[in-house]
Design an enzyme around this catalytic site. Structure first.
Site, PDB file in Angstrom:
ATOM      1  N   SER A 151      29.751  43.881  40.811  1.00 15.38           N
ATOM      2  CA  SER A 151      30.857  42.944  40.988  1.00 15.38           C
ATOM      3  C   SER A 151      30.448  41.567  40.463  1.00 15.38           C
ATOM      4  CB  SER A 151      31.258  42.897  42.464  1.00 15.38           C
ATOM      5  OG  SER A 151      32.446  42.183  42.664  1.00 15.38           O
ATOM      6  N   ASP A 316      38.836  51.764  40.817  1.00 13.72           N
ATOM      7  CA  ASP A 316      38.605  50.328  40.998  1.00 13.72           C
ATOM      8  C   ASP A 316      39.654  49.576  40.197  1.00 13.72           C
ATOM      9  OD1 ASP A 316      37.750  47.729  41.176  1.00 13.72           O
ATOM     10  OD2 ASP A 316      35.731  48.098  40.397  1.00 13.72           O
ATOM     11  N   HIS A 349      36.959  49.447  44.483  1.00 11.71           N
ATOM     12  CA  HIS A 349      35.875  48.543  44.081  1.00 11.71           C
ATOM     13  C   HIS A 349      34.646  48.695  44.961  1.00 11.71           C
ATOM     14  CE1 HIS A 349      34.103  45.138  42.096  1.00 11.71           C
ATOM     15  NE2 HIS A 349      34.018  44.444  43.225  1.00 11.71           N
TER      16      HIS A 349
END
Length: 388
Positions: A151, A316, A349
């Site tokens: 991320s 995601d 995610h």
């Protein structure tokens, strides 16, 4: 596989001012970090793990007397795990502006003797990388065997490959993106507005009032958490299950998903700093290495020297696989060595934090390659005995 065990945070103070991308500078600051494993004699087996929005330097292991204080990527880092601490010396650094030890808005501004609060300068991904590089210098680590992150951490890993191309042998970018979409920026701004509009925020100087803008933090976390999960994952975990036997015909909690989000928001508001949330989401918004190259990502990555592993997750929708493919294409255009895996995991995610075996196996296999290359270099560097 066992955990790394009990770990102890360390800190390092820096007196030299750190120039920031905004034009401001930060002087007299401290970085908190943890290390796992053993640094080899030529200091070539170091791996830097960069953290995401609400994580920290505490990547793996637990703290003395706190069995529940498990590091945020403990399933990834440790003996026999994908990032094996029996092979590598792993470093986790808490970024500037955070609320987990490194200098941030909660700390004393030497110019005023009061907490920085809203006066803490806006920091960027690139600023964090430069600060991490200074820490590496102090540890006499000239080149990392790998820099890795998921991320926002993946943005930092990518930035390392651009800003310090000769100091990164391998770059692992997990569930990340070369820039935020308009939708992502919008979600971040809604979260920030929730904090900014909380009466207890006091323009960022709430420390002086002995209050915390918990209402804003709760909403910010709820908005963010929705984006971390996929629709399928939410449906499987919660569906339309009711908290009680029937509708309550009010504005309290009817559905289990509402209860879950409010729980997450309440928990977050107890430990996270509101100014830190503003700073980190702005750093997310500003990251765009292609911006200085007219939007050409391939041009932005032209000076990279590392080998790359990119991993994305099919569900995601926040940092979608298309963004990882965009990075892969830019790297291939520059004739870089790239491994790419797109994992069909249902978790959205958050999948980069979980234990999907396909994902873990990909990362494990990649670090096997890193280790083999490293071992080959070490062997080649050793003097050979002459035949008798």
């Amino acid at each position: 596989m066992k955990s790394i065990g009990v770990v102890t945070p360390q800190s390092m103070h820096f007196a030299d001012p750190l120039p920031l991308q905004s034009g401001a500078s930060l002087s007299d600051y401290t970085l908190v970090y943890e290390t796992y494993g053993t640094l080899n004699a030529d200091r070539s087996n170091a791996v830097l793990v960069c953290h995401a929005l609400n994580a920290s330097h505490h990547v793996a292991g637990t703290y003395e007397g706190q069995p529940k204080s498990v590091g945020w990527w403990d399933n990834m880092v440790g003996p026999g795990k994908p990032l094996d601490t029996g092979r590598f010396f792993v470093i986790g650094v808490n970024n500037l502006g955070s609320c987990f030890g490194s200098t941030g808005p909660m700390h004393t501004n030497p110019a005023t003797g009061k907490p920085y609060g809203a006066a803490f300068p806006v920091v960027t991904v690139e600023d964090w990388v430069h600060a991490q590089a200074r820490l590496a210098d102090r540890l006499s680590i000239r080149k990392f065997a790998a820099v890795m992150g998921g991320s926002l951490g993946g943005m930092q890993a990518l930035a390392w490959s651009v800003l310090y191309p000769d100091r990164v042998a391998h770059c692992l970018v997990i569930a990340s993106t070369p820039k935020l979409s308009a939708q992502n920026i919008a979600f971040n701004d809604v979260a920030r507005q929730a904090i900014l509009s909380d009466p207890d925020f006091h323009d960022g100087d709430f420390y002086a009032y002995g209050v915390v803008p918990k209402r804003g933090l709760r909403v910010a976390r709820m908005v963010g958490h929705i984006t971390y999960l996929s629709d399928d994952d939410m449906a499987e975990k919660f569906g339309r299950e009711l908290r009680n036997a029937d509708y309550q015909f009010g504005f309290g909690i009817d559905f289990e998903i509402e209860s879950y989000l409010r729980y997450q928001g309440d928990k977050f508001s107890e430990y996270f700093d509101a100014n830190t949330y503003l700073l980190i989401t702005k750093a997310l918004d500003y990251f765009d290495p292609a911006r200085a190259h007219g939007g050409d990502l391939a041009a932005a990555l032209a000076n990279t020297q590392a080998e790359f592993l990119l991993v994305s997750f099919a569900t995601d929708w926040r940092f979608a696989p298309e963004r990882s493919r965009e990075m892969v294409q830019a790297l291939v255009k520059n004739e870089r060595r790239v491994t790419y895996a797109e994992i069909d995991a249902p978790h959205g995610h958050d999948a980069f934090l979980l234990d999907d075996s396909r994902y873990m196996n990909v990362v494990h296999a990649y670090y096997d390659k890193v280790w083999q290359q490293l071992a080959g270099v070490v062997v080649a560097a050793q003097p050979q005995k002459e035949a008798a």
